[in-house]
Design a protein around this motif. Sequence first.
Motif, short mmCIF file in Angstrom:
data_model
loop_
_atom_site.label_atom_id
_atom_site.label_comp_id
_atom_site.label_asym_id
_atom_site.label_seq_id
_atom_site.Cartn_x
_atom_site.Cartn_y
_atom_site.Cartn_z
N UNK A 607 0.78 -1.27 0.07
CA UNK A 607 0.03 0.06 0.04
C UNK A 607 0.82 1.10 -0.09
N UNK A 608 2.05 1.17 0.89
CA UNK A 608 2.71 2.43 0.73
C UNK A 608 3.41 2.65 -0.68
N UNK A 609 3.77 1.45 -1.08
CA UNK A 609 4.52 1.68 -2.35
C UNK A 609 3.48 2.28 -3.52
N UNK A 610 2.44 1.85 -3.44
CA UNK A 610 1.20 2.38 -4.33
C UNK A 610 1.12 3.77 -4.25
N UNK A 611 0.98 4.15 -2.88
CA UNK A 611 0.76 5.54 -2.57
C UNK A 611 2.07 6.50 -3.25
N UNK A 612 3.00 5.85 -2.86
CA UNK A 612 4.30 6.74 -3.40
C UNK A 612 4.38 6.90 -4.95
N UNK A 717 14.09 -6.90 -17.43
CA UNK A 717 14.55 -5.67 -17.74
C UNK A 717 14.78 -4.68 -16.74
N UNK A 718 13.82 -4.63 -16.01
CA UNK A 718 13.72 -3.65 -14.91
C UNK A 718 15.16 -4.21 -13.50
N UNK A 719 15.37 -5.47 -13.45
CA UNK A 719 16.27 -5.81 -12.63
C UNK A 719 17.66 -5.45 -13.26
N UNK A 720 17.63 -5.77 -14.51
CA UNK A 720 18.96 -5.30 -15.21
C UNK A 720 19.62 -3.91 -15.07
N UNK A 721 18.60 -3.10 -15.10
CA UNK A 721 19.11 -1.66 -14.90
C UNK A 721 19.15 -1.55 -13.41
N UNK A 722 18.38 -1.95 -12.55
CA UNK A 722 18.36 -1.65 -11.10
C UNK A 722 18.75 -0.28 -10.47
N UNK A 786 9.08 0.22 -10.34
CA UNK A 786 8.55 0.76 -9.43
C UNK A 786 7.96 -0.11 -8.02
N UNK A 787 7.49 -1.28 -8.40
CA UNK A 787 6.91 -1.94 -7.39
C UNK A 787 8.00 -2.91 -6.79
N UNK A 788 8.92 -3.48 -7.69
CA UNK A 788 10.13 -4.21 -6.98
C UNK A 788 9.52 -5.44 -6.38
#
Length: 805
Positions: A607-612, A717-722, A786-788
């Motif tokens: 929830x905190x991540x969604x709000x961010x 792709x997201x993890x590759x850039x980090x 963004x969600x990780x």
Amino acid sequence: MDHIPLPHESPHSHIKIPYLGDIAPDKGSWHTYPQRLGWQVIENKNKTVLLRDGVVRSIAENAAFIQSWLYFQLLREVFGDGVDLERFTQKETDGTTSISTRFLETLIRDWSVDCGYGKKELDELYKLLIEHRTRGLIVFMTMELGNPLIMLSIAALNERLMAAIMDLHVHLGFETPVDQTWRLRDKDLPNIGKPLLDLMQSRGWCPYDLRRLDTEIKYVSTLYYYSNLKVPRSSKDHSACSKERCLTMLTDPATYKLSHRSGCHACPLLSANMHEIERILRSNSIPLISLENGEISVHDLIAVSEFVAISHVWAEGAGNVEGNALQTCLLEDISELVREISGLKYFWIDTLCVPVRPREMQTLALNKMRVPYEGAKHVLVLDSHLRSLNAATMSTTELFAQVSCSSWMRRLWTLQEGRLAQNVWFQFADTAANAKTVFTNLDRRRIPSRVDFWLGNDISLDLWLQIWYRGGKVRNTSPVALSLSRTSHSLRTRSVSVPTDEALCLLNIMDMDLTRVTTVEPSKRMEVFWRTFEKVPKSFLFSKASEKMLVKGIRWAPSSFMGSQSEKEWLGPQDLSSPREDDAHALVTTDGLQLALPGFLLHQDLLARMKQFDFTWKFPLMIQDANGVWYTMRVDEPWRQGSNTIRNSQQLAVIIAHELDPQGSSDTFSFKDFAVGVLASIDKTEDNIIHVTAHYHVAVELLGEGFQKYFSTANKCALKVGIEQSVLMSESHAVSKERYRTAAQQLLEDKNTMETMLGQARHMGEPEDYEHILSDLLDTAGVAARFGDRSEVREVAGHQQWCVD
């Protein structure tokens, strides 16, 4: 559609279905007809495209082709090459040509007698009609044909042919296949009967009646028959009525007027001897009435062997909110009608036999409401609509249809009165008809196949199930599930003037102890009703009843059995709503609904991540289990009315209706399995029971292999850039996604990855060029970053106990 008979003295003629011409059926197979004529049918996710010789054609050309294929070619496939298709068209006076089915019944009658088909041939025809229906519904939902009557007529033809196939199965003693309907009951899908409902509304039908017919009627053909009836209660003004309520049927104590017999306007009121009525009630008996020399006599049921119970609609003026009295002319009328059907003089009517006051005596009478209707030799229904019609001129189909359209069929109290009765008589202008006898005496010969039997059986069967059928177990279904299901089916299209009366009727209908609710405040009756159950089907957790109880512990329970929702919406998923007697049910506890079901525990910081990132529940949420398997969770409507605020610190869980099967659909870009669910916040865990507060309905999909690869590629792709979360938080999505461009380009160099991305674009009906695919991958990778790990979930086994409120 003129094979469907018109009711007697119908003020309407058959609607005209335009013949679009141009393309003639041939002698080949129905299945390959498009290819033979150079047409290509392309079905995308939400749209069907027709090409002829590789070229997109106009709406008019498409409609002509669809009519030729789904109407005329079907006739040729079923009846053979010898069928004269020209007999299915006729010239109109204005020079146009329309489709006519006036010879269809003769064709079906002769064919059903002479075809000589066995099980194999009938099964092949059944499969053809099922495929035809499937294809037709796809066309209806995904194509514009310019005139909705085209698909309406195709549906009516399919229904009639399917009915003939069913008749042959029954006649030959074969197992009857499952009937299929064109009228899909999902509120999110288009309604093929809408042209008829719109036509009926323009003719003056009450919106409340139309909602009831729309909810109950299975066949397009049956709805068409109803559309040609005279409008019920046409003298009433329904302009202010809604789908939920007919304002002409409301009773306002301040303005309520007692009715007179036709032609009388000024006769005196006759009152019952209330001292005698109270004495009889106190002696644990029931008072009865007779009219003797213009005076009311009160009798004790113990001293009377046979009597008639009167069932009427209070809104039509045979009630009295002030006292136990009726107009003299009306009592004389009732007494005469009672004698005509039974030769008896004794009768029971609530207006005289249930004291208006004092409250103590009224409660005593209400507690015995089952007795007069169960004990009466006959129950006589008095309804103003039916009393304006002559039964002698009606077919049995119309008689049942007119009863179905009566005010009596729309009211809650009258349901129990009809269901408890031994014999129910409906009073018409010329005579009273025993509908149960008429139903029992129907000519049930199936060959030759007859449209009037099919329609009449469909209409009367619905009446039978609503009013009289009190049969035993069905497929070993538990008694509580069967009782709740049948009651919800019967009540959903009925209404009551006093909302708190509903619980009284429910307990009577379900043969429960009425004293449980007559001794409490009326506003608490529904709460007491639900708390009388020790267990209910688990499906109630997923009920989408428009309003639920606002009382702690039973917030899962619908506040009413009445309303426009389908049984599936009200009762929940069918696989949980009809448990066997020995299956696990949900327990009704003071803290909530306790049950064992599978689910997921969402990440505590989700929830905190969604709000961010200003991510709201209106978007589908991608979640991943410990094995790296991807699911999508779509948040639907609120679980109940009122506040659904979830605090950021709360741990969230999703409870689903069943475990998701990884061996489901093999379609690459689809979902392997699907389950409805409930999004809830965890309050506490006590004695291994997770106590939660429910917030939203959700749908959880276990994605197919194509989507698994698609989201894994984006995540890779997201993890590759980090990129650090602090950086992502400071940037817009449009800026941050560009950080993944190089990684995405490298991934797309792989042939298999590129094929996955192309397949996803193809499935979604999106462009398949490189730049679009790259942009899509960047978008999805940006969301994944963004969600990780906040998108990770922990599975909960199906034996986990939850307590939901």
